[in-house]
Structures are given as C-alpha cells and as structure tokens.
Design an enzyme around this catalytic site. Structure first.
Site, PDB file in Angstrom:
ATOM      1  N   GLU A  68     -36.236  -9.970  15.732  1.00 59.88           N
ATOM      2  CA  GLU A  68     -34.987  -9.708  14.944  1.00 59.88           C
ATOM      3  C   GLU A  68     -34.581  -8.261  13.719  1.00 59.88           C
ATOM      4  O   GLU A  68     -33.410  -7.494  13.167  1.00 59.88           O
ATOM      5  CB  GLU A  68     -34.292 -10.623  14.451  1.00 59.88           C
ATOM      6  CG  GLU A  68     -33.701 -11.396  15.596  1.00 59.88           C
ATOM      7  CD  GLU A  68     -34.923 -13.116  15.714  1.00 59.88           C
ATOM      8  OE1 GLU A  68     -34.651 -13.647  16.951  1.00 59.88           O
ATOM      9  OE2 GLU A  68     -36.249 -12.308  15.300  1.00 59.88           O
ATOM     10  N   HIS A 100     -47.060  -0.940 -13.766  1.00 57.85           N
ATOM     11  CA  HIS A 100     -45.982  -0.336 -12.809  1.00 57.85           C
ATOM     12  C   HIS A 100     -44.413  -0.886 -13.046  1.00 57.85           C
ATOM     13  O   HIS A 100     -43.655   0.337 -12.961  1.00 57.85           O
ATOM     14  CB  HIS A 100     -46.200  -2.605 -11.667  1.00 57.85           C
ATOM     15  CG  HIS A 100     -44.791  -2.547 -11.394  1.00 57.85           C
ATOM     16  ND1 HIS A 100     -45.876  -1.533  -9.805  1.00 57.85           N
ATOM     17  CD2 HIS A 100     -43.927  -3.487 -11.314  1.00 57.85           C
ATOM     18  CE1 HIS A 100     -44.182  -2.452  -8.812  1.00 57.85           C
ATOM     19  NE2 HIS A 100     -43.181  -3.234  -9.689  1.00 57.85           N
ATOM     20  N   HIS A 105     -29.662 -24.500  17.134  1.00 54.98           N
ATOM     21  CA  HIS A 105     -29.758 -22.975  17.465  1.00 54.98           C
ATOM     22  C   HIS A 105     -27.550 -22.302  17.021  1.00 54.98           C
ATOM     23  O   HIS A 105     -27.087 -21.464  17.316  1.00 54.98           O
ATOM     24  CB  HIS A 105     -29.223 -22.772  19.070  1.00 54.98           C
ATOM     25  CG  HIS A 105     -30.348 -22.428  19.272  1.00 54.98           C
ATOM     26  ND1 HIS A 105     -31.610 -23.228  18.429  1.00 54.98           N
ATOM     27  CD2 HIS A 105     -31.129 -20.937  19.736  1.00 54.98           C
ATOM     28  CE1 HIS A 105     -33.282 -22.834  18.984  1.00 54.98           C
ATOM     29  NE2 HIS A 105     -32.525 -21.869  19.650  1.00 54.98           N
ATOM     30  N   HIS A 108     -39.679   2.438 -13.194  1.00 54.74           N
ATOM     31  CA  HIS A 108     -41.767   1.919 -13.098  1.00 54.74           C
ATOM     32  C   HIS A 108     -42.416   3.339 -12.685  1.00 54.74           C
ATOM     33  O   HIS A 108     -41.900   4.869 -11.959  1.00 54.74           O
ATOM     34  CB  HIS A 108     -41.748   1.138 -11.199  1.00 54.74           C
ATOM     35  CG  HIS A 108     -40.687   0.451 -11.427  1.00 54.74           C
ATOM     36  ND1 HIS A 108     -39.287   0.628 -11.057  1.00 54.74           N
ATOM     37  CD2 HIS A 108     -41.389  -0.721 -11.351  1.00 54.74           C
ATOM     38  CE1 HIS A 108     -39.013  -1.143 -10.608  1.00 54.74           C
ATOM     39  NE2 HIS A 108     -40.423  -1.439 -11.278  1.00 54.74           N
TER      40      HIS A 108
END
Length: 671
Positions: free
Chosen positions: A418, A271, A480, A39
């Site tokens: 998280e 890119h 859960h 890149h």
C-alpha cells in the site's frame, strides 16, 4: 539521442573536477553555518557523485524546468537539501540566486529545510521523510516507460536518478519500492546509495547489518560499487548503468560524510548541525578552497552553466521531433493535465442513467461503473490496486496489465504494498501524462499514510479508492473496520475525502476528483449495497458542494439530520418516522466536508439550518462537532467494531433509524 549528447560532454580544459565539486561543498557548509541549522554532511559527501552526474549525464534545461523529456533527479535523502540548492544556483535556475542560499531555511525563502515540490522550480518531488523519494521515483520511472510505450523514443526517452542514504534504505517503504521496480525491470531508474556508514546515532552498524547489494540483487536489480570520491569510477558506473538498461541499477557509493571537514568528516557530528567557523576554515584549507563564503569563482560558475546550455540544445532538438511527429498533438494534450471533455460527458450520461434506473448497489460497485465510463472515454487514467483488484473493483473492461517489458497497459498490480503504491502514484502524477488511481481497503490507507500525506502536501492529483469503509463490511471484524480512519484522513489539509451515499453521488465524486488538478482525493466506498437516494435529475453536481439538503422538511425544521455514505439512508428512514410522529426533519447528505468548507457562509447556514442537529456516521464522532453545534447528538461508533454480519452490527452498535429518532426527540424535549 542521449548518447549523442554524451559524446559532446567530454571533460574539457577549465576548472578542475575538485573545484567543480568543492563549489557544492562550500555552498552547503556556508549556508548551513549562516542558518545555524541544516545538514552539511550529505552534500559534502555526495558532491563528487553529483558533479559527475550533472556535468556529464543529466539532461535538463533550467530555463524550462517542465520540459517533458528531461531527466528526473530525486534527492531522496532530502535532509541534504543544500546539495540540490547548490546545484540549482550553479546551474542557473531563475529562482535560485545566491541570496536564496544565504537565506537557507528562513521564512519566505525558496530554500526550505527539505526540498519541496512547487516551492522552488526544478524540485521534482518533496522529500525529507526518508524512503519516500526512492518510492516516488519508481512511479516516475514507470510513467516514463508507459509514456515511451505510447509515443516512442523520439518523444520519451529519459532517466530517473535518485540519491538515497542509509536511512532511505532502512525504511520499510524502500522494500516495497525496490521489489516493485525490480519486478517491472525499470531499466531507466538509477539509484545512488550514499554508503557512508553513518546515521544520527552513530555508525550504521548500531542498527543494521543488511547486505544492501545482495538485497537489491535479490529484488532483480543490477548493482555496482564505486569509490564515491573517484571521478573516473563514478563516471564509468553511470555509463555502464545507462548502457545496460535491462534492470534498474543501484550504484553503491562509498563516501565520507562531511568530506573535507578536518575533524568531523566520517562522523555523525557532520550529519545534522552547522560545522562551526573553525571547522569550516579547516575544510577550506583542506579542500584548497580559499574563497570567501558564498563566492564561487567565475570560471567554475561558467563551467557549471554549460550544463544548462547543453540541456537547452537538447530540448530544442526534442521540440523539432515533437513538431515532426504524427503523435505530437496527442502527446501535448496528454501532458497538459486537462481532463478530456469526453470523460466529463460520459459521467454526466452515467449520472442521468442512475437517476432513471435507481440501482441499489454498493458504492464500490458504483465506483467500478463510473470508472468504466471514465476509462472508456480517456486512456489517460492509470488504475491499480494493492492486491485487492476484485474487492476494490478498480479494473474495468479492456484494461491490460502493465508487465515487465510490456508497458502499454493501463492497470498496475502493485502487490501487497500500500505504501509503495501510494508513493508510486505520486511519482506517476508528478511525471505527467497520466491520472493515477489505486485501491485498497480504507483501513489499510494507514499503511500508506506517509505517501498520502505527501500527495496532499505537494498538491498532486492522485485518487485513492478506499473500499470496505465501515462496520458495514461485516464479518472481517474490527481489524478491518475503519472506525477512526475517516477522521484521520479529514485532518489532512488539501485532501478531499468523499463518502458517497449512492451511485449518483459516487459518479459525482469521481467527476470532482478528476477535475481537481492540485488536490488528491480519497473515496471511501461501501462493501454493502445501498439504496438509490438521488432519484431526481439536476443539472448541478451536488456532491461538488460538499453537502446539500437531500430531503427538506415539510415546513420549518424541527431537527436536521446530517449523514454521510451508508448512513444517509438511515437518516432518510429516521426522517420518515419522525414525520409520522409530527416532527419536521430535514436530511442533509455530506459526501465531502472539505468541499462544504469551500462554500459561502450563507450556503452553509442554509444547508445546516438553525434547528437542533443529529449526526449519523458509522465511525467515531471526532470532527463532527464542527457541524453539529451545541444542540446536537451523534449516532455512530464509540470504539472498535466486531465480527458479525453487517445488519447485526448496526443493531448492536445502535446505528439505526430508531436510534436517530430517539436522539432527535430527546433534543426536542430539552428545547
């Protein structure tokens, strides 16, 4: 101290600024071209920013890349790795001669496709998955403030600089990280946004219209916009950010991707692919860089190497302050990474207490008790939770919260972030000085997966406290209940996954997790209370073996029952029922498969035996067959869970001692 050094860094007569920056551009496009992979666009676009930052502000010493008070540089846009490798060559890192750049992206080279921590010296963190660098840097900047609160400016006073692209800021983890950093007012964190308006698909306007300046300001950051190719604007912005350090800074750099490439600059074609010989020839002409590939004129190289000399001088001054400081010995001990013997002794004492008292408690509670012993014996642990503190039980008596402008605490309230928590813990561990642990429900470790994977890939000591580990959590139901998550975590190389069966195994798990300096750990802990099963004293940490015979059969084995966590008790009860029926069953507890894999083949054969085997775990079977062999059965989950009290769920899904007995007897009939 840093400002004094800055006064010595005023530009002097020598190579021009464009020549200094173009050295980065040329090395980047040459290396990508030779590899036919990589890149070039980002390094060419951000070369001016990097040149100002490193030649006038960065405090680093390539001769001692682990100097604790160095500035940290994180290339969050890791695909632009040739920017970092070019810098490392120009600065004189010992492992980055020009030959390494010539072998960019080749097997065995130090110049991997994306920067990898531990693969080349001076790489502060592995990047490439976009957004991870920004989020990890938040942890580094937070660790700097926490160490500063303990040791003062003389020993800890450095910046964390990040280069991020549009993709980093689009990733969801960036929101978590930006919000946390702004809330904590991490004023020594400076992020450069490579605002080139280009993504792989084309213009960023195809997929986003976010006002990033407003977004960062809303999160509590200072912001400024500059021309990313204007030396003076860049320098002034960095100086302002350093002088006004009440909040973290975003410096939005308007840049042209592939700057200097005659036809590809400013387009997505710059890119992620080699520019081609014709385009590179045009770039050399446009940039006035007539030198052959991989050649940097001596005056330019000499000027770049002055950065290293200044950094070495700064470290020498720092070492003088360290030697003179009353806290010098304590600082050196804390950054050594060695677990204090007092913590090890506290856990051994706790294990003896558990053996004597035989508590029937949830392993999340046992973890809390172990943490109380650890945190009472050392101040080097840093706890936290993703807004589940009193469910994960991760805070212990006497721990104060880390707050904005009050970094002396030891407990971080990560909020419901998280992924950001896991990445920040990576950054804290990488920075040095602390052992971070953080909690959430086991099922929500999926939200943190990208950063957890990097914990394992980088080999950093981060400890994940993952409670509510099965259908045993009960009424919260299948959303859960992590039936698949244990298997998923166990697939990660270099990750220890513990599922202890009682308080003793939990304390032993913590002892191992603390001792593993280059391996992260995940502790899968129960919500429900579990009977004490380790009731005999032993001088050995049996959990450290990964698996062991908890109850041997009375004579040659007819069957071996293998189980983890809350299901070990089920296996023990099943073994008792089998014994009543004349079947000799051994029970093997397997708290950590990865540690069992480390044991000798002879030990594994001794533990597993040759009799038919039944595996028991309130999770999916995936992965179990490696231990069960051909003559085997598995008692566990076959799909998602349900909402009901835990005892009802175990009966409903057939995870019972009676089911284990029936499976064992069926195997014996087949024999």
């Amino acid at each position: 101290m840093n400002e004094t050094l800055l006064a010595e860094r005023a530009p002097a007569a020598g190579p021009s600024f464009p020549d200094m920056a173009n050295a980065i551009r040329a090395l980047a496009m040459d290396a990508v071209e030779k590899a036919k992979s990589g890149h070039p666009g980002m390094p060419m676009g951000m070369a001016d920013v990097a040149t100002v930052l490193f030649t006038r502000f960065m405090n680093i010493n390539p001769a001692d890349p682990a100097w604790p008070d160095r500035d940290r540089f994180v290339l969050s846009a890791g695909h632009g790795s040739m920017l970092q490798y070019a810098l490392h060559y120009l600065l004189g890192y010992a492992d980055m001669p020009i030959e390494q750049l010539q072998h960019f992206r080749q097997l065995g080279s130090h110049t991997a496709g994306h920067p990898e921590y531990g693969h080349a010296i001076g790489i502060e963190t592995t990047t490439g998955p976009l957004g991870q660098g920004v989020a990890t840097a938040v942890g580094m900047a937070l660790a700097e403030r926490m160490m500063n609160a303990r040791y003062g400016d003389d020993l800890v006073d450095h910046y964390t600089y990040v280069m991020a692209g549009d993709g980093c800021l689009m990733e969801g983890i960036s929101h978590e990280a930006i919000d946390l950093a702004g809330h904590l007012k991490l004023g020594k964190l400076i992020v450069f946004w490579d605002d080139n308006h280009i993504s792989i698909d084309g213009a960023t306007s195809l997929s986003t219209s976010t006002d990033q300046i407003a977004r960062f300001q809303a999160a509590g950051w200072n912001t400024i916009r500059v021309n990313g190719h204007d030396e003076k604007e860049i320098e002034a912005a960095i100086a302002k950010a350093r002088a006004q350090s009440d909040k973290p800074w975003l410096i939005a750099c308007n840049t042209i991707i592939g700057y200097g490439a005659p036809t590809r600059a400013g387009t997505s074609k710059a890119h992620g692919e080699a520019l081609g010989a014709e385009e590179i020839a045009g770039a050399r002409e446009k940039l006035d860089w007539p030198h052959t590939p991989f050649v940097v004129p001596e005056p330019v190289l000499t000027e770049w190497r002055k950065v290293a000399a200044r950094g070495a001088a700064a470290e020498t001054q720092w070492k003088g302050r360290l030697a003179a400081s009353a806290k010098g010995a304590a600082f050196a001990a804390q950054v050594s990474g060695q677990v204090p013997q007092a913590a090890e002794a506290a856990l051994k004492e706790l294990i003896a207490k558990h053996v004597a008292e035989k508590p029937k408690i949830a392993t999340r509670k046992a973890s809390e008790i172990a943490l109380a012993a650890i945190n009472g014996a050392t101040e080097w642990t840093i706890g936290g939770s993703a807004d589940l503190t009193h469910s994960n039980l991760t805070i212990t008596k006497g721990m104060e919260s880390v707050q904005p402008d009050a970094f002396g605490g030891r407990y971080i309230h990560y909020g419901i972030r998280e992924h950001g928590m896991a990445a920040a813990m990576n950054g804290i561990a990488l920075h040095g000085g602390f052992i971070p642990y953080g909690g959430t429900f086991l099922i929500f470790s999926d939200y943190a997966r990208g950063a957890i994977r990097l914990s394992a890939l980088m080999g950093v000591r981060v400890i994940y406290v993952l409670t509510h580990d099965s259908i045993g959590l009960g009424e919260d139901g299948p959303t859960h209940q992590p039936v698949e998550t244990l298997a998923s975590l166990r697939t990660l190389p270099n990750m220890l996954v513990f599922r202890p069966c009682d308080a003793v195994e939990t304390a032993e798990s913590w002892a191992v997790a603390l001792s593993e300096k280059t391996t992260p750990s995940s502790l899968a802990l129960s919500r429900q209370a579990l009977t004490a099963l380790r009731t005999e004293a032993t001088s050995e940490n049996l959990t450290a073996k990964g698996a062991y015979v908890l109850r041997e059969a009375d004579g040659p084995r007819d069957v071996t029952l293998l189980a983890t966590g809350s299901e070990v008790e089920i296996a023990v009860n099943a073994a008792h029922q089998l014994a009543m029926a004349g079947v000799k069953a051994a029970v093997v507890s397997m708290p950590c498969w990865e540690l069992f894999e480390r044991q000798s083949e002879a030990y594994q054969r001794e533990v597993l035996g040759t009799a038919p085997r039944v595996g028991v775990e309130a999770a999916l079977r995936f992965g179990w067959d490696r231990w069960l062999g051909e003559r085997s059965a598995f008692i566990g989950m076959k799909g998602f869970g349900a909402s009901a009290p835990a005892p009802d769920l175990y009966k409903h899904f057939g995870i019972t001692a009676e089911a284990v007995v029936a499976a064992a007897q069926s195997l014996l009939k087949k024999d």
